[in-house]
Design an enzyme around this catalytic site. Structure first.
Site, mmCIF file in Angstrom:
data_model
loop_
_atom_site.group_PDB
_atom_site.id
_atom_site.type_symbol
_atom_site.label_atom_id
_atom_site.label_comp_id
_atom_site.label_asym_id
_atom_site.label_seq_id
_atom_site.Cartn_x
_atom_site.Cartn_y
_atom_site.Cartn_z
ATOM 1 C CE LYS A 113 -4.415 -1.680 1.447
ATOM 2 N NZ LYS A 113 -5.563 -1.635 2.297
ATOM 3 C CE LYS A 195 -6.070 -8.280 -0.907
ATOM 4 N NZ LYS A 195 -6.889 -8.270 0.255
ATOM 5 C CE LYS A 198 -13.412 -3.884 0.865
ATOM 6 N NZ LYS A 198 -12.245 -3.703 1.726
HETATM 7 N N1 AQP Z 1 -9.212 -11.498 -2.986
HETATM 8 C C1 AQP Z 1 -9.534 -12.024 -1.809
HETATM 9 N N2 AQP Z 1 -9.640 -13.363 -1.679
HETATM 10 C C2 AQP Z 1 -9.980 -13.912 -0.486
HETATM 11 N N3 AQP Z 1 -10.230 -13.190 0.613
HETATM 12 C C3 AQP Z 1 -10.138 -11.851 0.531
HETATM 13 N N4 AQP Z 1 -10.326 -10.865 1.420
HETATM 14 C C4 AQP Z 1 -10.120 -9.676 0.808
HETATM 15 N N5 AQP Z 1 -9.802 -9.852 -0.473
HETATM 16 C C5 AQP Z 1 -9.787 -11.198 -0.677
HETATM 17 C C6 AQP Z 1 -10.708 -11.068 2.806
HETATM 18 O O1 AQP Z 1 -11.799 -10.218 3.106
HETATM 19 C C7 AQP Z 1 -11.711 -9.821 4.471
HETATM 20 C C8 AQP Z 1 -11.949 -8.367 4.583
HETATM 21 O O2 AQP Z 1 -10.954 -7.663 3.928
HETATM 22 P P1 AQP Z 1 -10.817 -6.122 4.185
HETATM 23 O O3 AQP Z 1 -11.858 -5.404 3.456
HETATM 24 O O4 AQP Z 1 -10.775 -5.839 5.625
HETATM 25 O O5 AQP Z 1 -9.399 -5.759 3.666
HETATM 26 P P2 AQP Z 1 -8.518 -6.323 2.539
HETATM 27 O O6 AQP Z 1 -8.044 -7.680 2.850
HETATM 28 O O7 AQP Z 1 -7.460 -5.293 2.330
HETATM 29 O O8 AQP Z 1 -9.526 -6.403 1.304
HETATM 30 P P3 AQP Z 1 -9.476 -5.592 -0.012
HETATM 31 O O9 AQP Z 1 -10.680 -5.908 -0.815
HETATM 32 O O10 AQP Z 1 -8.157 -5.809 -0.695
HETATM 33 O O11 AQP Z 1 -9.608 -4.125 0.512
HETATM 34 P P4 AQP Z 1 -8.769 -2.853 0.185
HETATM 35 O O12 AQP Z 1 -8.691 -2.835 -1.311
HETATM 36 O O13 AQP Z 1 -9.565 -1.746 0.752
HETATM 37 O O14 AQP Z 1 -7.449 -3.030 0.836
HETATM 38 C C9 AQP Z 1 -10.352 -10.256 4.985
HETATM 39 O O15 AQP Z 1 -10.541 -11.411 5.790
HETATM 40 C C10 AQP Z 1 -9.602 -10.613 3.751
HETATM 41 O O16 AQP Z 1 -8.669 -11.636 3.988
#
Ligand code: AQP
Length: 330
Positions: A113, A195, A198
């Site tokens: 990030k 991965k 969002k």
């Molecule tokens: N691609 C993924 N595959 C499986 N699990 C995923 N998680 C996120 N992306 C994937 C799981 O979703 C939960 C919540 O995630 P989060 O929103 O707290 O943060 P994150 O992991 O950083 O998810 P994003 O979508 O990538 O968010 P941004 O883009 O805002 O950083 C977690 O349990 C995560 O493992």
């Protein structure tokens, strides 16, 4: 016998993707039957990257409605908004005092990030994993269902719990990750080495839980594959492998069944079918979501009651921590 505690959370940092659903929320629903589950909407985490305030408010309610629409039941688990329970921030400060800069520097998510936003490298992004440790440890959590991407952060939470316990005497339970083998990591449709996320700038890289059928069809049609032309599950064909994982989760069919079904058929038909299983898997969630969003009073009741329950448990741990570090009782 008292049920064991499960804690997890999702950031309201944008529309939720099917990665969030498959890697986290779907699993949360199964766990609520057996455990005492706390599921949080982690808005304090979300501001580690810039958010537009009105979008953050909207996204926070959206995560709550998706939790409910996916099958989480506020009678069985505690659903709450992180900023409504002050103890998260308070415990973070104490844990900061036993966190090493070197270890935080090694966190993959921070490294990734910070590359994306070098001009806005803020201290909260750096201490994000300490806040996450506080989230988990406050509830004397036994299990944390997370996607594989969060394993390193959970390791830090365990280290901090052990360090605190050693320094000040037994206080925290040491949490274990609960990572499902299958679907633990859903990949970007545009670059299957990353991965699905969002906050990805390219909206074709993810499918949102709330995407309309035509959008889902279009995104899957455009998903990056390869020139091999066979629906086979292996690491040479990461795009196809990812689509097979998605197909399998939504249809319930095994990978072998899918391989056999598409033998000799090429990618066109396969992609069309992946889109249809995703669309029909998401349809009931989208329908319930629409109904819930029309009932803001109900959503408010759920998050207020959730905060009350969460506060009760969190304050118990925080008081103990404050006493142990030597703060005078108020
Ligand atoms: N691609 C993924 N595959 C499986 N699990 C995923 N998680 C996120 N992306 C994937 C799981 O979703 C939960 C919540 O995630 P989060 O929103 O707290 O943060 P994150 O992991 O950083 O998810 P994003 O979508 O990538 O968010 P941004 O883009 O805002 O950083 C977690 O349990 C995560 O493992």
């Amino acid at each position: 016998m008292e049920k064991k505690v499960v804690f997890s959370g999702v950031q309201p940092s944008g529309g939720l993707t099917i990665g969030n659903y498959i890697g986290a929320i779907k699993n949360f629903v199964d766990l609520q039957e057996k455990y005492n589950c706390y599921y949080c909407i982690v808005d304090l985490h979300a501001i580690t990257v810039p958010q537009i305030p009105k979008d953050l408010r909207k996204n926070t309610l959206e995560v709550l409605a998706i939790y409910l629409a996916s099958g989480l039941d506020p009678e069985k688990c505690t659903l709450f908004i992180q900023s409504h329970v002050d103890a998260h921030v308070e415990l973070t400060w104490v844990l900061n005092s036993i966190s090493y800069m070197g270890q935080l520097n090694r966190m993959t998510q921070f490294k990734e990030k910070s590359k994306k936003s070098e001009e806005n490298l803020n201290a909260a992004l750096f201490t994000y994993p300490v806040l996450m440790a506080a989230d988990i440890l406050l509830y004397q959590t036994e299990f944390v269902p997370v996607g594989e991407d969060q394993k390193q952060h959970l390791e830090l939470a365990r280290d901090l719990a052990e360090r605190f316990n050693n320094r000040y005497s037994e206080t925290f339970k040491i949490p274990e990750p609960l990572i499902q083998k299958f679907g633990a990591r859903i990949m970007s449709l545009q670059n299957p080495e990353n991965k699905m996320s969002k906050s990805d700038e390219n909206e074709n890289s993810y499918i949102l839980i709330l995407d309309k059928p035509d959008v889902i069809r279009r995104k899957i049609k455009r998903a990056v594959t390869d020139s091999i032309g066979e629906v086979k599950y292996n690491d040479e064909q990461l795009g196809i492998k990812n689509l097979m994982n998605i197909y399998s989760v939504f249809s319930g069919d095994s990978i072998d069944v899918i391989e056999n079904r598409y033998e000799g058929l090429g990618y066109g038909k396969f992609k069309e079918d992946v889109a249809e299983v995703v669309i029909s898997g998401l349809a009931p969630i989208q329908k319930r979501y629409d109904d819930l969003m029309k009932n803001k009073d109900y959503l408010e009741k759920v998050y207020r009651q959730g905060a009350e329950k969460a506060n009760y448990a969190a304050i118990k741990t925080l008081r103990k921590v404050y006493r142990k570090v030597g703060f005078i009782q108020r």
